[in-house]
Design an enzyme around this catalytic site. Structure first.
Site, PDB file in Angstrom:
ATOM      1  N   PRO A   2       0.821  -1.211   0.000  1.00  0.00           N
ATOM      2  CA  PRO A   2       0.000   0.000   0.000  1.00  0.00           C
ATOM      3  C   PRO A   2       0.856   1.263   0.000  1.00  0.00           C
ATOM      4  O   PRO A   2       1.875   1.327   0.690  1.00  0.00           O
ATOM      5  CB  PRO A   2      -0.798  -0.123   1.300  1.00  0.00           C
ATOM      6  N   GLU A   3       0.453   2.226  -0.804  1.00  0.00           N
ATOM      7  CA  GLU A   3       1.168   3.494  -0.875  1.00  0.00           C
ATOM      8  C   GLU A   3       0.390   4.558  -0.118  1.00  0.00           C
ATOM      9  O   GLU A   3      -0.625   4.266   0.532  1.00  0.00           O
ATOM     10  CB  GLU A   3       1.389   3.865  -2.344  1.00  0.00           C
ATOM     11  N   HIS A 103      -5.399 -15.551   9.587  1.00  0.00           N
ATOM     12  CA  HIS A 103      -4.546 -14.390   9.354  1.00  0.00           C
ATOM     13  C   HIS A 103      -5.001 -13.153  10.127  1.00  0.00           C
ATOM     14  O   HIS A 103      -4.466 -12.067   9.931  1.00  0.00           O
ATOM     15  CB  HIS A 103      -4.476 -14.083   7.866  1.00  0.00           C
ATOM     16  N   ARG A 122       0.716 -12.356   4.759  1.00  0.00           N
ATOM     17  CA  ARG A 122       2.151 -12.542   4.531  1.00  0.00           C
ATOM     18  C   ARG A 122       3.007 -12.147   5.734  1.00  0.00           C
ATOM     19  O   ARG A 122       4.208 -12.419   5.757  1.00  0.00           O
ATOM     20  CB  ARG A 122       2.586 -11.739   3.308  1.00  0.00           C
ATOM     21  N   ARG A 165      21.785  15.380  -8.505  1.00  0.00           N
ATOM     22  CA  ARG A 165      21.412  13.982  -8.282  1.00  0.00           C
ATOM     23  C   ARG A 165      21.381  13.263  -9.622  1.00  0.00           C
ATOM     24  O   ARG A 165      20.569  13.595 -10.494  1.00  0.00           O
ATOM     25  CB  ARG A 165      20.052  13.893  -7.585  1.00  0.00           C
TER      26      ARG A 165
END
Length: 292
Positions: A2-3, A103, A122, A165
């Site tokens: 998830p972002e 889970h 997981r 950069r």
């Protein structure tokens, strides 16, 4: 994983449920997730009031009375389920509510009968409890860059961060020390909207003295726009993400390049075809014609 939009969506779903609530009891159904749960985890949460629900980058933060903060990271497959009187009604597209399963690793029982369950098949997620006055110096949070939707993120900042950069734009934007919370999906989408190639070196979009150019301005605007739209849509549900109500996110239906390899570019009058390349071990989707 998830972002920022997915984590922010979960935070907003938890606010009416957890903020101000008292945790009557907590269950830890296993001793660890990615790392061991805090010592005396259940005992330390019992009777505590949740003062506020916040977010930093991809971490959820629950301020507890008594001067501590619970940090929660969803990992690769983590989700939070709310059941009881305060549970939100899902929309048309949602995962059916399942009974307690193998889970469901942590369950918070709130006063009034509502339960908040952390499910993580997981087990790459994490739950920690830290003193509030040590939060910013905690190894998970120390050194994070500014929030891309906050006031500290602007063209002057990004130009300074990109100056000299020599990594790609894609790699630079995924660096959490430069910008907090961005991930693969939304970097691809933002670069497309800004018309910038993910292969371009970061320093090439700033002036020689480190000042912003129109490209930097476009990129900042694109990042903000795509994140706001994704949050409004409830995030992107590709595999595991769902809102606390069980409802799916909808932003994946409006992807312009992500996961669209071989499809026509959606830029008007562009005849390009979306390509997929691998950068830093991750798939990058972009249009080689209109992204320069």
């Amino acid at each position: 994983m998830p972002e920022l939009p997915e984590v922010e969506t979960v935070r907003r779903g938890l606010m009416p449920v957890l903020q101000g609530a008292v945790i009557e009891s907590a269950e830890a159904r296993r001793p660890d997730l990615r790392w061991p749960l805090p010592e005396n985890f259940a005992e330390r949460l019992a009777g505590r009031r949740v003062e506020a629900i916040g977010r930093r980058a991809k971490y959820l933060l629950a301020d507890l009375d008594g001067g501590e903060v619970m940090i929660l990271h969803l990992g690769m497959s983590g989700s939070i389920r709310v059941e009881g009187e305060k549970a939100l009604r899902p929309g048309a597209f949602h995962y059916p509510r399942a009974a307690a399963g193998p889970h469901d690793h942590v369950v918070l029982h709130l006063a009034g009968g509502t339960t908040v369950t952390f499910n993580d098949p997981r087990r790459f997620g994490a739950i920690l409890i830290v003193p509030y006055d040590r939060l910013e110096s905690h190894p998970l949070l120390a050194g994070l860059g500014p929030e891309p939707l906050g006031n500290a993120f602007h063209a002057d900042y990004l130009a300074g961060a990109f100056a000299r950069r020599k990594t790609s734009l894609k790699a630079a934007l995924l660096d959490q020390k430069l910008v907090a919370g961005l991930g693969n999906i939304y970097v691809c989408e933002a670069l497309f909207r800004a018309g910038l190639s993910p292969r371009r070196l970061a320093h090439t979009i700033v002036t020689k003295d480190g000042k912003p150019t129109p490209r930097v301005e476009r990129l900042v605007t694109a990042i903000r726009d795509v994140l706001r739209e994704a949050i409004q849509a409830g995030g992107s549900s590709l595999r595991d993400h769902k809102q606390v109500s069980g409802e799916l996110g909808y932003f994946q239906h409006t992807f312009r390049v992500y996961d669209r390899e071989g499809e026509p570019c959606r830029t008007r009058h562009c005849k390009g075809i979306v390509q997929r390349i691998v950068q830093g071990g991750r798939s990058t989707f972009y249009c080689p014609v209109c992204q320069r």
